[in-house]
Design a protein around this motif. Structure first.
Motif, PDB file in Angstrom:
ATOM      1  N   THR A 168       0.813  -1.224   0.000  1.00 32.88           N
ATOM      2  CA  THR A 168       0.000   0.000   0.000  1.00 32.88           C
ATOM      3  C   THR A 168       0.847   1.275   0.000  1.00 32.88           C
ATOM      4  OG1 THR A 168      -0.366   0.002   2.398  1.00 32.88           O
ATOM      5  CG2 THR A 168      -2.025  -1.121   1.045  1.00 32.88           C
ATOM      6  N   GLN A 169       1.955   1.217  -0.698  1.00 32.14           N
ATOM      7  CA  GLN A 169       2.811   2.392  -0.894  1.00 32.14           C
ATOM      8  C   GLN A 169       2.395   3.043  -2.213  1.00 32.14           C
ATOM      9  OE1 GLN A 169       6.641   0.469  -0.794  1.00 32.14           O
ATOM     10  NE2 GLN A 169       6.777   0.608   1.434  1.00 32.14           N
ATOM     11  N   LEU A 170       1.312   3.786  -2.140  1.00 33.33           N
ATOM     12  CA  LEU A 170       0.688   4.299  -3.355  1.00 33.33           C
ATOM     13  C   LEU A 170       1.569   5.304  -4.090  1.00 33.33           C
ATOM     14  CD1 LEU A 170      -2.990   4.675  -2.102  1.00 33.33           C
ATOM     15  CD2 LEU A 170      -1.902   2.721  -3.204  1.00 33.33           C
ATOM     16  N   GLN A 171       2.215   6.189  -3.377  1.00 36.16           N
ATOM     17  CA  GLN A 171       3.066   7.177  -4.059  1.00 36.16           C
ATOM     18  C   GLN A 171       4.245   6.500  -4.751  1.00 36.16           C
ATOM     19  OE1 GLN A 171       2.311  10.516  -4.561  1.00 36.16           O
ATOM     20  NE2 GLN A 171       3.926  10.175  -6.065  1.00 36.16           N
ATOM     21  N   LEU A 201       2.938   4.976  -7.901  1.00 35.14           N
ATOM     22  CA  LEU A 201       2.758   6.013  -8.922  1.00 35.14           C
ATOM     23  C   LEU A 201       4.096   6.416  -9.544  1.00 35.14           C
ATOM     24  CD1 LEU A 201       0.121   8.424  -7.354  1.00 35.14           C
ATOM     25  CD2 LEU A 201      -0.154   7.024  -9.399  1.00 35.14           C
ATOM     26  N   VAL A 232      -4.211   3.319  -9.478  1.00 31.40           N
ATOM     27  CA  VAL A 232      -3.708   3.963  -8.263  1.00 31.40           C
ATOM     28  C   VAL A 232      -4.255   5.383  -8.159  1.00 31.40           C
ATOM     29  CG1 VAL A 232      -1.651   4.744  -7.024  1.00 31.40           C
ATOM     30  CG2 VAL A 232      -1.627   2.541  -8.188  1.00 31.40           C
ATOM     31  N   SER A 233      -4.321   6.076  -9.272  1.00 31.75           N
ATOM     32  CA  SER A 233      -4.840   7.445  -9.272  1.00 31.75           C
ATOM     33  C   SER A 233      -6.286   7.480  -8.797  1.00 31.75           C
ATOM     34  CB  SER A 233      -4.723   8.063 -10.667  1.00 31.75           C
ATOM     35  OG  SER A 233      -3.366   8.175 -11.031  1.00 31.75           O
ATOM     36  N   ARG A 275      -7.571   5.383  -6.678  1.00 35.14           N
ATOM     37  CA  ARG A 275      -7.524   5.135  -5.231  1.00 35.14           C
ATOM     38  C   ARG A 275      -7.213   6.403  -4.442  1.00 35.14           C
ATOM     39  NH1 ARG A 275      -4.262  -0.284  -3.902  1.00 35.14           N
ATOM     40  NH2 ARG A 275      -4.840   0.353  -1.792  1.00 35.14           N
ATOM     41  N   ILE A 276      -6.396   7.284  -5.021  1.00 36.13           N
ATOM     42  CA  ILE A 276      -6.049   8.523  -4.307  1.00 36.13           C
ATOM     43  C   ILE A 276      -6.927   9.697  -4.764  1.00 36.13           C
ATOM     44  CG2 ILE A 276      -3.705   7.768  -3.813  1.00 36.13           C
ATOM     45  CD1 ILE A 276      -2.773   9.752  -6.025  1.00 36.13           C
ATOM     46  N   ARG A 277      -7.912   9.377  -5.574  1.00 37.22           N
ATOM     47  CA  ARG A 277      -8.900  10.350  -6.073  1.00 37.22           C
ATOM     48  C   ARG A 277      -8.297  11.409  -6.993  1.00 37.22           C
ATOM     49  NH1 ARG A 277     -11.918  10.070  -0.498  1.00 37.22           N
ATOM     50  NH2 ARG A 277     -13.303   8.354  -1.000  1.00 37.22           N
ATOM     51  N   ASP A 278      -7.254  11.038  -7.717  1.00 33.66           N
ATOM     52  CA  ASP A 278      -6.722  11.916  -8.766  1.00 33.66           C
ATOM     53  C   ASP A 278      -7.416  11.507 -10.062  1.00 33.66           C
ATOM     54  OD1 ASP A 278      -5.347  13.439 -10.614  1.00 33.66           O
ATOM     55  OD2 ASP A 278      -3.350  12.885  -9.897  1.00 33.66           O
TER      56      ASP A 278
END
Length: 126
Positions: free
Chosen positions: A14-17, A20, A43-44, A46-49
């Protein structure tokens, strides 16, 4: 391919950055990598980008027009952006490629409900 594998490992933790960053690096090397585009879009979301996710979904659809992943990811991003008509088009296009895809069926059903569309959903037409 290695950068996408590293991105997948980062996702498992769960290291989203980091994920990315790895997907972005993969796209610098190979801008039409459907795996990297779809991975970064997922992933974007998931982080709402949603703008980045929608853009990557568009590029994935162009790079691999017979791969439904781009349709589903762009559809989810458009839904997040509140672009319901575009989301409906994406989910419908994906279902034309993968008629039994549960994610796209449920996405299309949700969009239709939000739009007040009473036309039969694909699962009702079979």
């Amino acid at each position: 391919a290695r950068l996408c594998l590293r991105a997948n490992r980062a996702l498992e933790k769960t290291q989203l950055q980091r994920a990315l960053d790895f997907y972005g690096a993969a796209l610098l090397s190979f801008p039409a990598s459907v795996e990297a585009l779809c991975g970064r879009a997922a992933v974007s979301i998931r982080i709402r980008d949603y703008p980045l996710a929608a853009e990557d979904g568009v590029f994935a659809r162009r790079a691999a027009p017979h791969d439904a992943r781009g349709c589903s990811l762009e559809g989810a991003a458009r839904l997040g952006l509140g672009e319901l008509e575009k989301a409906r088009e994406c989910f419908a296009a994906g279902l034309s490629l993968e008629p039994r895809n549960h994610f796209m069926r449920s996405g299309l059903a949700a969009v239709r409900k939000m739009l007040g569309d009473d036309s039969p959903a694909p699962e009702e037409e079979e």
